[in-house]
Design an enzyme around this catalytic site. Sequence first.
Site, PDB file in Angstrom:
ATOM      1  N   ASP A 105       0.933  -1.203   0.046  1.00  0.00           N
ATOM      2  CA  ASP A 105       0.097   0.053  -0.236  1.00  0.00           C
ATOM      3  C   ASP A 105       1.002   1.246   0.000  1.00  0.00           C
ATOM      4  OD1 ASP A 105      -2.341   1.336   0.205  1.00  0.00           O
ATOM      5  OD2 ASP A 105      -2.915   0.912   2.171  1.00  0.00           O
ATOM      6  N   HIS A 106       0.325   2.363   0.093  1.00  0.00           N
ATOM      7  CA  HIS A 106       0.786   3.894  -0.106  1.00  0.00           C
ATOM      8  C   HIS A 106       2.356   3.874   0.380  1.00  0.00           C
ATOM      9  CE1 HIS A 106      -2.869   6.134  -0.177  1.00  0.00           C
ATOM     10  NE2 HIS A 106      -3.709   4.831   0.090  1.00  0.00           N
ATOM     11  N   GLU A 178      -3.358   8.629   6.366  1.00  0.00           N
ATOM     12  CA  GLU A 178      -3.357   7.102   6.389  1.00  0.00           C
ATOM     13  C   GLU A 178      -1.674   6.958   6.542  1.00  0.00           C
ATOM     14  OE1 GLU A 178      -3.982   3.217   4.527  1.00  0.00           O
ATOM     15  OE2 GLU A 178      -5.252   4.826   5.506  1.00  0.00           O
ATOM     16  N   HIS A 222      -9.331   9.528   3.562  1.00  0.00           N
ATOM     17  CA  HIS A 222      -9.200   8.229   4.439  1.00  0.00           C
ATOM     18  C   HIS A 222      -9.892   8.450   5.787  1.00  0.00           C
ATOM     19  CE1 HIS A 222      -5.508   7.836   1.680  1.00  0.00           C
ATOM     20  NE2 HIS A 222      -6.160   6.640   1.486  1.00  0.00           N
ATOM     21  N   HIS A 261      -9.615   5.222  -3.260  1.00  0.00           N
ATOM     22  CA  HIS A 261      -9.071   5.284  -2.011  1.00  0.00           C
ATOM     23  C   HIS A 261     -10.240   5.794  -0.995  1.00  0.00           C
ATOM     24  CE1 HIS A 261      -4.629   4.904  -3.290  1.00  0.00           C
ATOM     25  NE2 HIS A 261      -5.320   3.814  -3.679  1.00  0.00           N
ATOM     26  N   ASN A 283      -9.591   0.414  -1.751  1.00  0.00           N
ATOM     27  CA  ASN A 283      -8.966   0.050  -0.509  1.00  0.00           C
ATOM     28  C   ASN A 283     -10.035  -0.182   0.519  1.00  0.00           C
ATOM     29  OD1 ASN A 283      -6.603   0.271  -1.937  1.00  0.00           O
ATOM     30  ND2 ASN A 283      -5.920   1.981  -0.885  1.00  0.00           N
TER      31      ASN A 283
END
Length: 390
Positions: A105-106, A178, A222, A261, A283
């Site tokens: 992920d990120h 996030e 997020h 997202h 996500n």
Amino acid sequence: MTPCDVPPGVVTGDNLVKLLTHARENSYAIPAFNCTSSSTCNAALEAGKVNNSPVMIQVSNGGGKFFSGKAVDDPNSAALGAVACALHVRTVAKYYGVPVVLHSDHCAKKLLPWFDKMLEADESYYAQYGEPLFSSHMLDLSEEPDDENIAICVKYFEKMQKMKIWLEMEIGITGGEEDGVNNESVDPEKLYTSPEQVWAVYEALSKIGPMFSIAAAFGNVHGVYKPGNVTLQPKRLGGHQEFAKKKLGSDNDKPIFLVMHGGSGSTDEEIAEAVKCGVVKMNVDTDTQWAYWDGLRKFEADKHDYLQAQIGNPTGADKPNKKFYDPRVWIRKAEEAMIARCAVSMEKLGCKGTYTAKIPEAGSLPMWDVPKHGSKAMEALGNMVGGLLK
């Protein structure tokens, strides 16, 4: 809908392209669940199995650190944990009978050393098995100027393409917080990516290869929030597709693979519109975190009087409580709640029932796939993990 012709287990390379193309053409998306332990990985896998759906398992930098163990005091602990997660999933995935995408992920600019170490693991795995350890990785350089964001993505994509690793990138800012990236006070206008920005990414990356997707911001945030508290504009994604279609002179109404997202709190209609516009991955983290905890919370509330001592409960002062406090009992309750929440995402994204689980016959699979280079496999795996700590 004709089912996607890919094998169960972890999919990479051409099979991953086939899977995501099938999703885009048939207007469904695959949920990507953030996992921090073998337990949460197994819950996501089981959700795929019982819902006859492909599934994505992704690990963040923080999740990798947790997976490796909080006592591991090493600058590469996040990569070590991510690799441990990937190896666990690879070992068990085929037994769940559905396609599994292994994703990181990120990754912000400050976390690129983590990304580099995961690519080292991919290269070692590729040398032995002819495919990378991970299916895909994400670079989130949305905090950087667009030119720098795209240039760094190009640099890494050139390296990844040689192993047929999918690249997910982000342009435009997703609000909220996030994994250490905090955009809670960002200018609201920056939460909407323009068609020109998306096209600039497509133009640069498509020269290298087709295995990439774009997380274009359309008001996403997020974290958790109530529906209506954030102004999502998923129709903007359709505008990106239309812009690219005209630029390409293409007959394909959805030439770009898009990612969503910050889906927590989104309405069913907003999610459906995003998928209709070419989103193939969404996500899911905040909602499954709560579900996992909620399963445990409810179990504790229900069995409270059996969880206060090893011996002694309402049925007798000398009665043992092991069958209540055994971690396998209460962790399973957390898993069951997470599995149920994963099913909700699969339903909303339209992927439920798109792939009939193909459970292998008992004893038909080896404990470990035979590598292309024979007995050196375990030695290579040891070198791969050991190299992460150098």
